[in-house]
Design a protein around this motif. Structure first.
Motif, PDB file in Angstrom:
ATOM      1  N   VAL A  32       0.845  -1.191   0.000  1.00 37.66           N
ATOM      2  CA  VAL A  32       0.000   0.000   0.000  1.00 37.66           C
ATOM      3  C   VAL A  32       0.879   1.240   0.000  1.00 37.66           C
ATOM      4  CG1 VAL A  32      -1.912  -1.128   1.163  1.00 37.66           C
ATOM      5  CG2 VAL A  32      -0.158  -0.027   2.531  1.00 37.66           C
ATOM      6  N   PHE A  33       0.283   2.342  -0.373  1.00 39.39           N
ATOM      7  CA  PHE A  33       0.998   3.613  -0.460  1.00 39.39           C
ATOM      8  C   PHE A  33       0.923   4.280   0.899  1.00 39.39           C
ATOM      9  CE2 PHE A  33       1.748   7.768  -2.717  1.00 39.39           C
ATOM     10  CZ  PHE A  33       2.956   7.368  -3.275  1.00 39.39           C
ATOM     11  N   ILE A  34       2.048   4.257   1.631  1.00 37.71           N
ATOM     12  CA  ILE A  34       2.068   4.710   3.022  1.00 37.71           C
ATOM     13  C   ILE A  34       2.925   5.968   3.149  1.00 37.71           C
ATOM     14  CG2 ILE A  34       2.839   4.137   5.360  1.00 37.71           C
ATOM     15  CD1 ILE A  34       2.223   1.220   4.722  1.00 37.71           C
ATOM     16  N   ASP A  61       6.480  -1.216  10.260  1.00 36.73           N
ATOM     17  CA  ASP A  61       5.401  -2.010  10.871  1.00 36.73           C
ATOM     18  C   ASP A  61       4.588  -2.745   9.799  1.00 36.73           C
ATOM     19  OD1 ASP A  61       5.967  -1.490  13.523  1.00 36.73           O
ATOM     20  OD2 ASP A  61       4.729   0.331  13.584  1.00 36.73           O
ATOM     21  N   PHE A  62       4.325  -2.052   8.689  1.00 40.77           N
ATOM     22  CA  PHE A  62       3.555  -2.682   7.609  1.00 40.77           C
ATOM     23  C   PHE A  62       4.294  -3.898   7.056  1.00 40.77           C
ATOM     24  CE2 PHE A  62       2.908  -3.151   3.017  1.00 40.77           C
ATOM     25  CZ  PHE A  62       1.556  -3.463   2.997  1.00 40.77           C
ATOM     26  N   PHE A  63       5.593  -3.727   6.763  1.00 42.59           N
ATOM     27  CA  PHE A  63       6.371  -4.839   6.211  1.00 42.59           C
ATOM     28  C   PHE A  63       6.556  -5.952   7.236  1.00 42.59           C
ATOM     29  CE2 PHE A  63       8.292  -1.445   3.327  1.00 42.59           C
ATOM     30  CZ  PHE A  63       7.509  -1.829   2.237  1.00 42.59           C
ATOM     31  N   MET A 119       4.479 -10.051  15.707  1.00 39.75           N
ATOM     32  CA  MET A 119       5.837  -9.572  15.913  1.00 39.75           C
ATOM     33  C   MET A 119       5.819  -8.046  16.020  1.00 39.75           C
ATOM     34  SD  MET A 119       8.161 -11.958  13.370  1.00 39.75           S
ATOM     35  CE  MET A 119       9.681 -11.586  14.261  1.00 39.75           C
ATOM     36  N   SER A 120       6.861  -7.499  16.644  1.00 42.02           N
ATOM     37  CA  SER A 120       6.954  -6.043  16.772  1.00 42.02           C
ATOM     38  C   SER A 120       8.423  -5.636  16.871  1.00 42.02           C
ATOM     39  CB  SER A 120       6.188  -5.552  18.006  1.00 42.02           C
ATOM     40  OG  SER A 120       6.744  -6.114  19.187  1.00 42.02           O
ATOM     41  N   GLN A 146      12.316  -2.966   2.937  1.00 42.32           N
ATOM     42  CA  GLN A 146      11.467  -4.157   2.899  1.00 42.32           C
ATOM     43  C   GLN A 146      12.300  -5.440   2.973  1.00 42.32           C
ATOM     44  OE1 GLN A 146       9.035  -4.404  -0.597  1.00 42.32           O
ATOM     45  NE2 GLN A 146       8.083  -6.327  -0.008  1.00 42.32           N
ATOM     46  N   HIS A 147      13.381  -5.509   2.194  1.00 46.03           N
ATOM     47  CA  HIS A 147      14.213  -6.713   2.207  1.00 46.03           C
ATOM     48  C   HIS A 147      14.937  -6.883   3.541  1.00 46.03           C
ATOM     49  CE1 HIS A 147      13.313  -7.778  -1.832  1.00 46.03           C
ATOM     50  NE2 HIS A 147      13.933  -6.750  -2.397  1.00 46.03           N
ATOM     51  N   ALA A 148      15.343  -5.764   4.155  1.00 46.22           N
ATOM     52  CA  ALA A 148      16.009  -5.843   5.456  1.00 46.22           C
ATOM     53  C   ALA A 148      15.067  -6.432   6.507  1.00 46.22           C
ATOM     54  CB  ALA A 148      16.484  -4.455   5.877  1.00 46.22           C
ATOM     55  N   ILE A 149      13.809  -6.002   6.479  1.00 48.60           N
ATOM     56  CA  ILE A 149      12.828  -6.497   7.452  1.00 48.60           C
ATOM     57  C   ILE A 149      12.477  -7.954   7.174  1.00 48.60           C
ATOM     58  CG2 ILE A 149      10.432  -6.214   8.246  1.00 48.60           C
ATOM     59  CD1 ILE A 149      10.933  -3.161   7.946  1.00 48.60           C
ATOM     60  N   GLU A 150      12.388  -8.320   5.907  1.00 49.42           N
ATOM     61  CA  GLU A 150      12.120  -9.728   5.578  1.00 49.42           C
ATOM     62  C   GLU A 150      13.234 -10.616   6.119  1.00 49.42           C
ATOM     63  OE1 GLU A 150      10.774 -12.507   1.790  1.00 49.42           O
ATOM     64  OE2 GLU A 150      11.684 -10.541   1.409  1.00 49.42           O
ATOM     65  N   LYS A 151      14.464 -10.177   5.942  1.00 50.69           N
ATOM     66  CA  LYS A 151      15.602 -10.939   6.458  1.00 50.69           C
ATOM     67  C   LYS A 151      15.534 -11.057   7.982  1.00 50.69           C
ATOM     68  CE  LYS A 151      20.677 -10.801   6.593  1.00 50.69           C
ATOM     69  NZ  LYS A 151      21.879 -10.055   6.157  1.00 50.69           N
TER      70      LYS A 151
END
Length: 455
Positions: free
Chosen positions: A154-156, A338-340, A353-354, A376-381
Motif C-alpha cells: 500500500v501507499f504509506i 510495521d507494515f512490512f 511480531m513487533s 522491505q528486504h532488510a525487514i524480511e531478512k
C-alpha cells in the motif's frame, strides 16, 4: 443504441453488392463492398471487420465452391478468428456442409430473403462478438494468474511530502490523463502507479506493468505489441502484447528512460494512433489505455542531449509527480517498517511480531540508498532469522548489511556477486545505469541478477 458490427461483402455481382449495402446499412455500423476478391487482403489490413460475406464462385460456369473456400483460407491466414458467411446461388446442402466443415460460420443463398439474410448476419455477429470477448477475457485471466503474487503493498506516508503527493494523486487518479512518476529506484513508483489505477474509473480493468529496463531491444515490439505465430524463429504461438492486455485499463511502463530512440519512435506511434500491430501481423488493433510511466533518469536533460524524444516526453508527461527518497522522509520509516513486519510475519507464519523502540531508532538512523525496497528486504531478512517476537537492533543485522564488505575468507562466487551488486547500487544511490557501468554489465543483466538475488 449505437450500431455495431463491421461487414465486408465480396461478390462479383455489383448489383447484388449495392442491394445488400443499402439493405444492411441501417442495421450495422459499417458495410464495405468489394467485387474483386484479390483486394480482400488490402481491406483486412486497412480496417477491422467482424464478418466477411463471401461469394463461393467468382468465375462464370464454375459452381464447385472451390474459389470461395480458397478465399476463406486467405481470410483466415490474416485473421483466424474472423467469421466468414458464404453466399451462393445454388441450393446445395452438401456444399454448405463442406464450407462449414472448412471453417465457415454460416451459409446463405442469393435468393432475396431479407429476414434470412439479416437474422443470419446478426446471429453470426453476436457469436463473433462473444468469441472475441471470451478470447480477451482468457488472455487477461492468464495475465492475472501471472500477476497473482504481484506486489500488493500500500501507499504509506505521513510525512508532509507524502501527504502533498497523496493529495495530488487524489486529483489526478479520477481523470484519464497520462502521468509520469519520477524518483530513485526502490522508492515505490509501481506501488504509486497501482494506487492511481485503484482510484481511477478503470479500477475494475487490468493493471499491466512492464519493466522496460529488463526488456532486450529485439523483444520490445513483441513484448508490447505482441506477435503472430511464425513471425520469427522462436514465435511458436501467437502472443498477446501488453498494450492489448491493458486495453480498457492501465499500462504502467517502468524505466521508460532506458528506451532506445528507435523503440521510443515505435512507442510514440502506438500512443498517437491508439493502435498497435503485432509483429508478423497485418491488421492493426485498436487499444484504449491509461498510460503511467516511471523513471529515475533526467528526461529533460536527455532531451537536450538528444537521447530522449521531446515529442514522446510531452506525450507521457501530462502530469509529473516525484516520489521522495526514503532518507528525505524518515518520519515514514516507522509506519513502513510495521507494515512490512506484519506482512512478512504472516508470510513466514511467525505470529505477532513487533520492533523495540531502539530497533525503530536504528532503522531511522540508516541512509537507505535502496529506499523502500531496501527497507522491505532488510525487514524480511530480520523476520526470517528472528527467534523472538520482538525484534531489537541486533536482530536487524543492519551492520552486516550496510557495510557490504566482502569476506576475504569466503570463496563463494554467488555470495560475492550478490554483495558486489548491493555495494554498487548503494554506491550509486540506486541509479541502475551507473551501477551497471561500475559492474561492467548492461542494465538488463543487472535487473536479471537483482531478481535472482531478490535485492
Amino acid at each position: 443504441m449505437p450500431k455495431e458490427g463491421n461487414i465486408l461483402i465480396v461478390d462479383d455481382n455489383r448489383e447484388l453488392l449495392l442491394a445488400l449495402k443499402l439493405y444492411l446499412k441501417p442495421h450495422f455500423k459499417q458495410i464495405k463492398t468489394e467485387h474483386n476478391p484479390n483486394r480482400i487482403k488490402e481491406h483486412l489490413q486497412k480496417d477491422a471487420y467482424d464478418v466477411v460475406m463471401l461469394d463461393m464462385n467468382f468465375k462464370a460456369g464454375i459452381n464447385n465452391g472451390n474459389e470461395g473456400l480458397y478465399w476463406m483460407q486467405e481470410v483466415h491466414q490474416l485473421d483466424p478468428e474472423l467469421a466468414v458467411v458464404f453466399i451462393t446461388g445454388y441450393s446445395d446442402v452438401e456444399l454448405a456442409v463442406r464450407a462449414i466443415k472448412k471453417g465457415a460460420a454460416d451459409f446463405i443463398e442469393k435468393s432475396w430473403d431479407e429476414h434470412k439474410i439479416l437474422s443470419t448476419l446478426r446471429s453470426v455477429f453476436e457469436i463473433q462478438k462473444s468469441k472475441r470477448a471470451i478470447s480477451g477475457l482468457k488472455k487477461k485471466q492468464e495475465h492475472l494468474k501471472e500477476c497473482i503474487n504481484a506486489n500488493n503493498d500500500v501507499f504509506i506516508g505521513q510525512s508532509e511530502a507524502m501527504q502533498q503527493l497523496i493529495q495530488l494523486i487524489n486529483k489526478v487518479a479520477p481523470t484519464d490523463v497520462n502521468a509520469l512518476i519520477l524518483g530513485e529506484n526502490g522508492t515505490g513508483k509501481e506501488v504509486m502507479a497501482r494506487t492511481i489505477h485503484q482510484l481511477s474509473e478503470r479500477k475494475d480493468e487490468m493493471f499491466v506493468s512492464v519493466d522496460l529496463g529488463a526488456i532486450h531491444e529485439n523483444l520490445f515490439e513483441s513484448e508490447l505489441f505482441g506477435h503472430k505465430k511464425g513471425a520469427f524463429t522462436d514465435a511458436k504461438t501467437d502472443r498477446t502484447g501488453r498494450f492489448e492486455l491493458a486495453s480498457g485499463g492501465t499500462l504502467f511502463l517502468d524505466e521508460i528512460g532506458n528506451l532506445s530512440l528507435s523503440a521510443q519512435a515505435k512507442l510514440l506511434a502506438a500512443l498517437q494512433n491508439r493502435e498497435i500491430t503485432p509483429v508478423g501481423g497485418s491488421r492493426p488493433i485498436k487499444v484504449d489505455i491509461r498510460l503511467i510511466c516511471a523513471t529515475n533518469m533526467p528526461l529533460q536533460q536527455m532531451v537536450a542531449e538528444g537521447r530522449f524524444r521531446e515529442d514522446l516526453l510531452y506525450r507521457i508527461n501530462t502530469i509529473s509527480m516525484e516520489l521522495p527518497a526514503l532518507r528525505d522522509r524518515k518520519e515514514d520509516i516507522a509506519g513502513l517498517a510495521d507494515f512490512f513486519l506484519n506482512k512478512q510475519a504472516d508470510k513466514y507464519n511467525k505470529g505477532q511480531m513487533s520492533f523495540s523502540t531502539d530497533a525503530i531508532k536504528e532503522l531511522k538512523a540508516q541512509s537507505w540508498p535502496g529506499n523502500v525496497r531496501e527497507l522491505q528486504h532488510a525487514i524480511e531478512k530480520a523476520v526470517i532469522l528472528s527467534d523472538k517476537s520482538i525484534i531489537d537492533p541486533d536482530g536487524l543485522f543492519l551492520n552486516n548489511q550496510a557495510s557490504n564488505v566482502l569476506d576475504a575468507d569466503c570463496f563463494n562466487l554467488i555470495e560475492h556477486e550478490r554483495l558486489l551488486i548491493e555495494k554498487a547500487i548503494a554506491n550509486c544511490k540506486g541509479n541502475m545505469s551507473q551501477a551497471s557501468k561500475k559492474l561492467g554489465i548492461n542494465r538488463s543483466t543487472l535487473y536479471d541478477k537483482i531478481k535472482k538475488y531478490e535485492l
